[in-house]
Design a protein around this motif. Structure first.
Motif, PDB file in Angstrom:
ATOM      1  N   LEU A 112      45.634  59.223  30.087  1.00 56.03           N
ATOM      2  CA  LEU A 112      46.027  57.863  30.458  1.00 56.03           C
ATOM      3  C   LEU A 112      47.522  57.773  30.712  1.00 56.03           C
ATOM      4  O   LEU A 112      47.954  57.100  31.654  1.00 56.03           O
ATOM      5  CB  LEU A 112      45.606  56.877  29.365  1.00 56.03           C
ATOM      6  N   ALA A 113      48.323  58.469  29.894  1.00 56.57           N
ATOM      7  CA  ALA A 113      49.782  58.448  30.085  1.00 56.57           C
ATOM      8  C   ALA A 113      50.154  59.090  31.420  1.00 56.57           C
ATOM      9  O   ALA A 113      50.950  58.532  32.183  1.00 56.57           O
ATOM     10  CB  ALA A 113      50.475  59.169  28.932  1.00 56.57           C
ATOM     11  N   GLY A 114      49.588  60.259  31.712  1.00 57.61           N
ATOM     12  CA  GLY A 114      49.875  60.924  32.986  1.00 57.61           C
ATOM     13  C   GLY A 114      49.433  60.090  34.171  1.00 57.61           C
ATOM     14  O   GLY A 114      50.149  59.970  35.173  1.00 57.61           O
ATOM     15  N   GLY A 115      48.252  59.486  34.074  1.00 54.44           N
ATOM     16  CA  GLY A 115      47.760  58.628  35.148  1.00 54.44           C
ATOM     17  C   GLY A 115      48.608  57.387  35.331  1.00 54.44           C
ATOM     18  O   GLY A 115      48.906  56.973  36.456  1.00 54.44           O
ATOM     19  N   LEU A 116      49.015  56.784  34.230  1.00 55.60           N
ATOM     20  CA  LEU A 116      49.843  55.580  34.290  1.00 55.60           C
ATOM     21  C   LEU A 116      51.197  55.879  34.923  1.00 55.60           C
ATOM     22  O   LEU A 116      51.660  55.139  35.803  1.00 55.60           O
ATOM     23  CB  LEU A 116      50.040  55.000  32.886  1.00 55.60           C
ATOM     24  N   ILE A 117      51.810  56.978  34.513  1.00 59.98           N
ATOM     25  CA  ILE A 117      53.117  57.335  35.073  1.00 59.98           C
ATOM     26  C   ILE A 117      52.997  57.608  36.570  1.00 59.98           C
ATOM     27  O   ILE A 117      53.811  57.127  37.365  1.00 59.98           O
ATOM     28  CB  ILE A 117      53.710  58.543  34.316  1.00 59.98           C
ATOM     29  N   ALA A 118      51.975  58.365  36.962  1.00 60.40           N
ATOM     30  CA  ALA A 118      51.793  58.654  38.395  1.00 60.40           C
ATOM     31  C   ALA A 118      51.522  57.377  39.181  1.00 60.40           C
ATOM     32  O   ALA A 118      52.072  57.184  40.271  1.00 60.40           O
ATOM     33  CB  ALA A 118      50.649  59.637  38.585  1.00 60.40           C
ATOM     34  N   GLY A 119      50.696  56.508  38.644  1.00 57.65           N
ATOM     35  CA  GLY A 119      50.389  55.259  39.328  1.00 57.65           C
ATOM     36  C   GLY A 119      51.609  54.376  39.495  1.00 57.65           C
ATOM     37  O   GLY A 119      51.828  53.786  40.563  1.00 57.65           O
ATOM     38  N   GLN A 120      52.424  54.297  38.445  1.00 54.95           N
ATOM     39  CA  GLN A 120      53.630  53.472  38.520  1.00 54.95           C
ATOM     40  C   GLN A 120      54.655  54.072  39.485  1.00 54.95           C
ATOM     41  O   GLN A 120      55.265  53.347  40.264  1.00 54.95           O
ATOM     42  CB  GLN A 120      54.249  53.297  37.128  1.00 54.95           C
ATOM     43  N   LEU A 121      54.823  55.396  39.433  1.00 58.49           N
ATOM     44  CA  LEU A 121      55.760  56.042  40.352  1.00 58.49           C
ATOM     45  C   LEU A 121      55.313  55.880  41.796  1.00 58.49           C
ATOM     46  O   LEU A 121      56.130  55.616  42.683  1.00 58.49           O
ATOM     47  CB  LEU A 121      55.909  57.524  40.021  1.00 58.49           C
ATOM     48  N   ARG A 122      54.022  56.031  42.036  1.00 57.22           N
ATOM     49  CA  ARG A 122      53.504  55.868  43.393  1.00 57.22           C
ATOM     50  C   ARG A 122      53.711  54.427  43.867  1.00 57.22           C
ATOM     51  O   ARG A 122      54.115  54.190  45.004  1.00 57.22           O
ATOM     52  CB  ARG A 122      52.020  56.214  43.449  1.00 57.22           C
ATOM     53  N   ARG A 123      53.468  53.488  42.995  1.00 54.37           N
ATOM     54  CA  ARG A 123      53.619  52.081  43.374  1.00 54.37           C
ATOM     55  C   ARG A 123      55.074  51.753  43.695  1.00 54.37           C
ATOM     56  O   ARG A 123      55.364  51.124  44.710  1.00 54.37           O
ATOM     57  CB  ARG A 123      53.119  51.181  42.247  1.00 54.37           C
ATOM     58  N   PHE A 124      55.994  52.212  42.844  1.00 52.81           N
ATOM     59  CA  PHE A 124      57.410  51.920  43.085  1.00 52.81           C
ATOM     60  C   PHE A 124      57.974  52.731  44.243  1.00 52.81           C
ATOM     61  O   PHE A 124      58.855  52.281  44.943  1.00 52.81           O
ATOM     62  CB  PHE A 124      58.230  52.157  41.823  1.00 52.81           C
TER      63      PHE A 124
END
Length: 128
Positions: A112-124
């Motif tokens: 979940l942490a890896g997915g959350l970080i990737a999702g946030q980085l992709r979004r920003f």
């Protein structure tokens, strides 16, 4: 009429790549860092394995381009199954209910942490 559910968001090629990355990072870290330094199966090794899972989940979520948390969690579960299988084959007496719960719980958190970080980085990265 097709109903869309969370299974439709899983990108299986990205999941396989994430699991393979997690395993590769874990093996390389063991061979290049833990073994030469004489670090056995202690909390340092646990941290290396957990970070490997987070890296695999991050890569999968980045490649999937959608449903980052779901894809990261699937990588974590796949990695936990591989780890559980390896433990069952090599050290079956080490398996207890608490160790299996810890394994799946900690891997799920890293996924979940890896997915959350990737999702946030992709979004920003792509919103600006």
């Amino acid at each position: 009429m097709h109903q869309h559910d969370w299974l439709d968001d899983i990108r299986w090629l990205a999941v396989v790549q994430g699991v393979l990355l997690a395993l590769t990072v874990q093996v390389l870290a063991t061979m290049l860092v833990l073994a030469p330094l004489g670090i056995g199966l202690d909390w340092t090794a646990v941290v290396v394995v957990e970070l490997s899972v987070a890296a695999g989940a991050f890569a999968c979520a980045w490649l999937a381009r959608q449903a980052a948390l779901i894809n990261g969690l699937v990588v974590a579960c796949g990695s936990a199954l591989v780890s559980l299988s390896a433990t069952a084959l090599t050290q079956p007496d080490e398996l207890t209910i608490s160790s299996v719960l810890f394994l799946f719980g900690s891997f799920a958190l890293m996924g979940l942490a890896g997915g959350l970080i990737a999702g946030q980085l992709r979004r920003f990265a792509f919103v600006r």
